[in-house]
Scaffold this motif. Sequence first.
Motif, PDB file in Angstrom:
ATOM      1  N   UNK A  69       0.868  -1.188   0.000  1.00  0.00           N
ATOM      2  CA  UNK A  69       0.000   0.000   0.000  1.00  0.00           C
ATOM      3  C   UNK A  69       0.899   1.230   0.000  1.00  0.00           C
ATOM      4  N   UNK A  70       0.636   2.139  -0.940  1.00  0.00           N
ATOM      5  CA  UNK A  70       1.402   3.394  -1.010  1.00  0.00           C
ATOM      6  C   UNK A  70       0.445   4.547  -0.736  1.00  0.00           C
ATOM      7  N   UNK A  71       0.708   5.285   0.336  1.00  0.00           N
ATOM      8  CA  UNK A  71      -0.111   6.461   0.636  1.00  0.00           C
ATOM      9  C   UNK A  71       0.484   7.659  -0.086  1.00  0.00           C
ATOM     10  N   UNK A  94       3.180  -4.655   3.105  1.00  0.00           N
ATOM     11  CA  UNK A  94       4.083  -3.532   3.396  1.00  0.00           C
ATOM     12  C   UNK A  94       3.350  -2.226   3.094  1.00  0.00           C
ATOM     13  N   UNK A  95       3.491  -1.266   3.991  1.00  0.00           N
ATOM     14  CA  UNK A  95       2.852   0.048   3.829  1.00  0.00           C
ATOM     15  C   UNK A  95       3.940   1.112   3.715  1.00  0.00           C
ATOM     16  N   UNK A 117       6.145  -3.009   9.488  1.00  0.00           N
ATOM     17  CA  UNK A 117       5.884  -3.087   8.056  1.00  0.00           C
ATOM     18  C   UNK A 117       5.566  -1.732   7.418  1.00  0.00           C
ATOM     19  N   UNK A 118       5.810  -0.655   8.155  1.00  0.00           N
ATOM     20  CA  UNK A 118       5.647   0.684   7.579  1.00  0.00           C
ATOM     21  C   UNK A 118       7.021   1.265   7.254  1.00  0.00           C
ATOM     22  N   UNK A 160      12.072  -4.069   0.136  1.00  0.00           N
ATOM     23  CA  UNK A 160      11.058  -4.035  -0.915  1.00  0.00           C
ATOM     24  C   UNK A 160      10.848  -2.610  -1.422  1.00  0.00           C
ATOM     25  N   UNK A 161      10.695  -1.680  -0.483  1.00  0.00           N
ATOM     26  CA  UNK A 161      10.449  -0.287  -0.884  1.00  0.00           C
ATOM     27  C   UNK A 161      11.676   0.291  -1.592  1.00  0.00           C
ATOM     28  N   UNK A 162      12.854  -0.058  -1.112  1.00  0.00           N
ATOM     29  CA  UNK A 162      14.079   0.401  -1.771  1.00  0.00           C
ATOM     30  C   UNK A 162      14.135  -0.120  -3.210  1.00  0.00           C
ATOM     31  N   UNK A 163      13.871  -1.399  -3.403  1.00  0.00           N
ATOM     32  CA  UNK A 163      13.950  -1.961  -4.761  1.00  0.00           C
ATOM     33  C   UNK A 163      12.892  -1.356  -5.685  1.00  0.00           C
TER      34      UNK A 163
END
Lengths: 288, 288
Positions: A69-71, A94-95, A117-118, A160-163
């Motif tokens: 989820x991307x806010x 992952x948020x 997970x944020x 995950x967010x970095x990739x």
Amino acid sequence: VTALARRTVIVGTGLIGGSLAASGRRAGALEHVVGVGRGRDNLDHARAAGLVDETSTDLAGSLDGADLVVLAAPVDACCELLETVATHTGERCVVTDVGSVKVPLVERATALGIASRFVAAHPMAGGVDTGAAAARADLFDERVVVLTPNPATAAEAVGLVRRLWEACGARVVEMDAAAHDAAVAVTSHLPQMLAFCLSAAAGRDAARGEHLEELVGAGFKDTARLARSDAAMWAAIARLNGGSILAAMDRFSAVWQELRAAIEAGDEQALRVVMSEAAAFKSRVDDR
Amino acid sequence: VTALARRTVIVGTGLIGGSLAASGRRAGALEHVVGVGRGRDNLDHARAAGLVDETSTDLAGSLDGADLVVLAAPVDACCELLETVATHTGERCVVTDVGSVKVPLVERATALGIASRFVAAHPMAGGVDTGAAAARADLFDERVVVLTPNPATAAEAVGLVRRLWEACGARVVEMDAAAHDAAVAVTSHLPQMLAFCLSAAAGRDAARGEHLEELVGAGFKDTARLARSDAAMWAAIARLNGGSILAAMDRFSAVWQELRAAIEAGDEQALRVVMSEAAAFKSRVDDR
């Protein structure tokens, strides 16, 4: 690139959210992307432009089965939406977000029990135009994206967010959330406040009948370029990062008073100290 | 256009002086133009580029027979050069300048007894690049040029300088010299001082090891664009227009303190007053 997420929900398909959807899908990092928003027109545009696969105005209902989820709504709205996201997503989801202030989001995520997970994120990209119509897949090419994980954040979530951002062409930097907020107070929020006050001060002078408009040139226009920025967004930022902004304003004011004293005293050497510091820092950032 | 001057001496063949020479000659307003300067290289460039017909490093010697003299050196140098010009030109020679501060030049011309034939002027044009190499005949197209004559100035002298600038494509505005200096203090000198102080303040923060450079984006770069401006020129302007600059800085500071108080108090309504004034003035100048 192997897909990083099968079902991604992006809340807010404006310039940033829409561009992330387009960029992440183009890179193969994101499979199915759901765009969530309040305005039907903008969502329809995002869908028609192929930024997202599916749209919804129902955040809670769209979260089922999401693994990312991307806010990407305004930063104060994101703080409020975190609760719905925390409630309706599973432990493996992952948020992340894209807001320009990080401490309030990290604190809120911690309070909601999703700290592990944020992954708070801030892409240093933007533009004058907003909305899905302005989104483009290359918006993050060569741009810096700051992540502000803390010891509670799971390493796999950060990875995950970095990739994802690297797949979008960005350069990822990790920082402490408070250090981030103090730094952007200087590099982003301080220039914004200066632009507001420069333009407002000139407006008051003009109202006294001084015909200032005729004498406005390129220098004023660049220095005050940000003066028409979105008031609601900046009111939220001023509220969420007030402490750091006030501190940055006061450090600016100290230099301002130094320059003022130098001009009043006709002290050219003191004036040149400020000017040379200014030129040196500007050269450093221009050369990057 | 009938020629306005047969022999014109332009002191300083940089961006402004060189462009005026090129533009005035192209329009047929200026016949023979002599470029005067201290640096042989820049003069040679001006001659080779066809901006001027003749060059000289000897100001006094070049003035014989001139019917128009344009001072286009740095503004403090122009104040000093006025005496040589007053001494070596005849009663029928019109003298003008291009400086961004007007009162000191008008006062000096008056003290030297050439008030009737001195027409103070300020073309609102410029650029990042300087020197004869940057000069171009279309620099003044659609730009505002301010003339600040007073009751002592001969109407024919004002008319000549006005027609010259109009021939160069500019729009001429007449103002009182003190009103001009107070207005440019707000529209030009104030943004310059803000850019210096923003960049210097950020530089000091960066020196404390906050890795600010990575977080500098387009907003900072535009607001601080002027931070690398020529220090000698701005030291001279700060000296020559100190009173008006200090007054403009103080009016800015009043708005700045108002914004600071609004942020500290969390008073969104007060914050929005400043923001809306800022947006309103910026819209007005953008729409011009």
